[in-house]
Every structure is written in C-alpha cells, then in structure tokens.
Design a protein around this motif. Sequence first.
Motif, PDB file in Angstrom:
ATOM      1  N   ASN A   1      52.728   8.898  20.623  1.00 48.01           N
ATOM      2  CA  ASN A   1      51.524   9.666  20.154  1.00 48.01           C
ATOM      3  C   ASN A   1      51.506  11.076  20.593  1.00 48.01           C
ATOM      4  O   ASN A   1      51.509  11.470  21.898  1.00 48.01           O
ATOM      5  CB  ASN A   1      50.240   8.923  20.851  1.00 48.01           C
ATOM      6  CG  ASN A   1      48.992   9.513  20.692  1.00 48.01           C
ATOM      7  OD1 ASN A   1      48.758  10.587  20.107  1.00 48.01           O
ATOM      8  ND2 ASN A   1      47.813   8.769  21.285  1.00 48.01           N
TER       9      ASN A   1
ATOM     10  N   PRO B   1      44.980   5.095  20.650  1.00 45.69           N
ATOM     11  CA  PRO B   1      45.141   6.404  20.433  1.00 45.69           C
ATOM     12  C   PRO B   1      43.587   6.772  19.834  1.00 45.69           C
ATOM     13  O   PRO B   1      42.843   6.113  19.267  1.00 45.69           O
ATOM     14  CB  PRO B   1      46.225   6.450  19.177  1.00 45.69           C
ATOM     15  CG  PRO B   1      46.273   5.264  18.713  1.00 45.69           C
ATOM     16  CD  PRO B   1      45.877   4.027  19.981  1.00 45.69           C
TER      17      PRO B   1
ATOM     18  N   GLN C   1      49.298  13.257  20.070  1.00 40.94           N
ATOM     19  CA  GLN C   1      47.832  13.786  20.410  1.00 40.94           C
ATOM     20  C   GLN C   1      47.452  15.094  19.700  1.00 40.94           C
ATOM     21  O   GLN C   1      47.287  16.061  20.276  1.00 40.94           O
ATOM     22  CB  GLN C   1      47.428  13.987  21.990  1.00 40.94           C
ATOM     23  CG  GLN C   1      47.704  12.600  22.533  1.00 40.94           C
ATOM     24  CD  GLN C   1      47.404  12.687  24.162  1.00 40.94           C
ATOM     25  OE1 GLN C   1      47.794  13.488  24.809  1.00 40.94           O
ATOM     26  NE2 GLN C   1      46.707  11.587  24.532  1.00 40.94           N
TER      27      GLN C   1
ATOM     28  N   ASP D   1      44.682  11.621  16.519  1.00 40.94           N
ATOM     29  CA  ASP D   1      46.135  11.733  17.153  1.00 40.94           C
ATOM     30  C   ASP D   1      47.160  11.517  16.105  1.00 40.94           C
ATOM     31  O   ASP D   1      47.067  10.857  15.113  1.00 40.94           O
ATOM     32  CB  ASP D   1      46.217  10.534  18.303  1.00 40.94           C
ATOM     33  CG  ASP D   1      45.394  10.924  19.750  1.00 40.94           C
ATOM     34  OD1 ASP D   1      45.014  12.092  19.499  1.00 40.94           O
ATOM     35  OD2 ASP D   1      45.380   9.953  20.456  1.00 40.94           O
TER      36      ASP D   1
END
Length: 135
Positions: free
Chosen positions: A65, A104, A67, A108
Amino acid sequence: MTVKFDELRGDITYGVTVPPTAAGTAVEVPIIRLPFAALITEILWIPSAAMAANASNYATLTVRNRQAGAGNIAIASRAYNAGNGMANVPEVLAQAGSNETLMPAAGDVLTAHFTHTGTGLAVPAGLVQIKLRIR
C-alpha cells in the motif's frame, strides 16, 4: 439504473499483469488507486511459467500500500527461497502485519513489487489479483 460503489456487496476482484523480468531486475506495477475504503480478503499470484525456488538467489513478490504515493506498507508477500511455483496455478500470498494493514483507505495506491536477493530469480509474466470488499 445507476449502481453506486456503496451498494455493491461481496468481493470485488482487481488484477494486473506483471511483465516478465530478468533475474536481479526489480519491478513494481500499480494495481489500483482505490476509489473507496476497503478490506482486502485475498491476494493471488498466478505465474505463467514455473518458478524454481532457490535458497540463495530468489525473488520476492510483495503487495504494498503506497498510500497515494507516500507510504510503504507491506500487505502480503511470497518469497521463492523455498517452495516452487507452478505455471498457471494460483498461489495465495501470506498476509503481513495486522488487520489494519488489510484495510486501505480511499485514495491509497496498491502495487505489486518484485525484489531480488543474491543474483535473483527470473520472474515470468503473470497476474496479481486482489479481492476486496468495500467498507
């Protein structure tokens, strides 16, 4: 009739094709920028050719992830230092971290990232699939 994301039920599957790469060559492929907060329920890797495990020179697939480009959270991984991979046989990646890692947020960016140890391992073309639910 218009269906909204928050009206969908069950798992949604997203996939990305990973190109073949030479031993020692890292590759990271974006899978999706999430339009909604999600719960990841399963991650699969389906190689198009067999992958022979090697204890010293191997590749590791990590789904991350990012982000929205600012993060580096490992969600799940599979290292080819033990246990071969078979052509066109789906493998479930081992989940990393806590339950929060599997949740998430909207915006993301999830990626599939192959890294190498030693001289590495050639990675065949393949498919990474992520199953998730809207939360």
